[in-house]
Design an enzyme around this catalytic site. Sequence first.
Site, PDB file in Angstrom:
ATOM      1  N   ASN A  91       0.796  -1.221   0.000  1.00 55.76           N
ATOM      2  CA  ASN A  91       0.000   0.000   0.000  1.00 55.76           C
ATOM      3  C   ASN A  91       0.835   1.280   0.000  1.00 55.76           C
ATOM      4  OD1 ASN A  91      -2.499   1.711   0.838  1.00 55.76           O
ATOM      5  ND2 ASN A  91      -1.063   2.009   2.541  1.00 55.76           N
ATOM      6  N   ILE A 131     -10.305   8.586  -1.247  1.00 54.79           N
ATOM      7  CA  ILE A 131     -10.578   8.101   0.099  1.00 54.79           C
ATOM      8  C   ILE A 131     -10.201   9.182   1.102  1.00 54.79           C
ATOM      9  CG2 ILE A 131     -10.166   6.243   1.747  1.00 54.79           C
ATOM     10  CD1 ILE A 131     -11.481   5.349  -0.898  1.00 54.79           C
ATOM     11  N   TYR A 179       1.252  10.416 -11.287  1.00 60.48           N
ATOM     12  CA  TYR A 179       0.584   9.504 -10.347  1.00 60.48           C
ATOM     13  C   TYR A 179      -0.204   8.447 -11.114  1.00 60.48           C
ATOM     14  CZ  TYR A 179      -2.576   7.983  -6.598  1.00 60.48           C
ATOM     15  OH  TYR A 179      -3.292   7.231  -5.698  1.00 60.48           O
ATOM     16  N   LYS A 185       0.362   4.276 -11.110  1.00 55.88           N
ATOM     17  CA  LYS A 185      -0.687   3.349 -10.691  1.00 55.88           C
ATOM     18  C   LYS A 185      -1.140   2.442 -11.842  1.00 55.88           C
ATOM     19  CE  LYS A 185      -1.006   4.546  -6.355  1.00 55.88           C
ATOM     20  NZ  LYS A 185      -0.668   3.594  -5.269  1.00 55.88           N
ATOM     21  N   THR A 238      -8.401  10.270   3.569  1.00 63.66           N
ATOM     22  CA  THR A 238      -7.168  10.001   4.306  1.00 63.66           C
ATOM     23  C   THR A 238      -6.338  11.276   4.355  1.00 63.66           C
ATOM     24  OG1 THR A 238      -5.798   9.444   2.390  1.00 63.66           O
ATOM     25  CG2 THR A 238      -7.196   7.674   3.299  1.00 63.66           C
TER      26      THR A 238
END
Length: 251
Positions: free
Chosen positions: A93, A191, A158, A162, A193
């Site tokens: 992760n 998400i 990014y 991914k 976070t």
Amino acid sequence: MFYSREFDGKVALVTGGSSGIGKATALAFAHAGANVVIAGRRVAEGEQTVHEICERGGDAIFVKTDVSKESDVEGLINKTIEFYGRLDYACNNAGTFIMGRLFELSEEDWDRTINANLKGIWLSLKYQIPIMLQQRGGVIVNMASMSAIIGNPGVSIYSASKGGVIALTQSAAIEYATFGIRINAISPGVINTPMVNDIPTPLLTDIQSKHPIGRLGKPEEIADAVVWLCSDKASFVTGHNLVIDGGYTAQ
């Protein structure tokens, strides 16, 4: 959480386990009965996650790790085997996030993002898989992103990193499917976070409005999916990219 302590006696490794999705996943594995190895660069936060697990009756250790460095990843796996003697599940992760128009980003931005998000997962697989081959089984979940499968402005590097994670996951899954090792990816939407703090508020509000469910995802919702993919309930699932995005990419 919907599962029982079906992972009693098993060992789970979570990279980037100090906060966000990683921390939620570490807690979920512990709740399911696994001994948990938490890897990350932030020592205080990692040790806090260990404390929370142990406080609830679980067992966990923290290993300071930069997944972009091969010596760190090798040391992490060696420490896992030294301490617990096995490795049954891994959630790769750890990663980083960067925004900016493509031509404004630097070579350093590219290297840092690719090294953390893609090279880090390759290195993790490189050292996790041999252990699982010796044990004749194991499950690995790599963290990708919905940005790997749709275009969004300002996240080109990014997205590229991914997208590489999904391709790497699929190839690795095929290589080791007959050896009792399942390898899958999860592509979360946005998400809630600490990472979202890097997104300007007007843009974040716009992104949230584009999730048909009408909100950002919760780390625990991704963690539950990781645990499910590692469980026997998902025994026929490998080489899959599970998109969990509140309907974002269905539009």
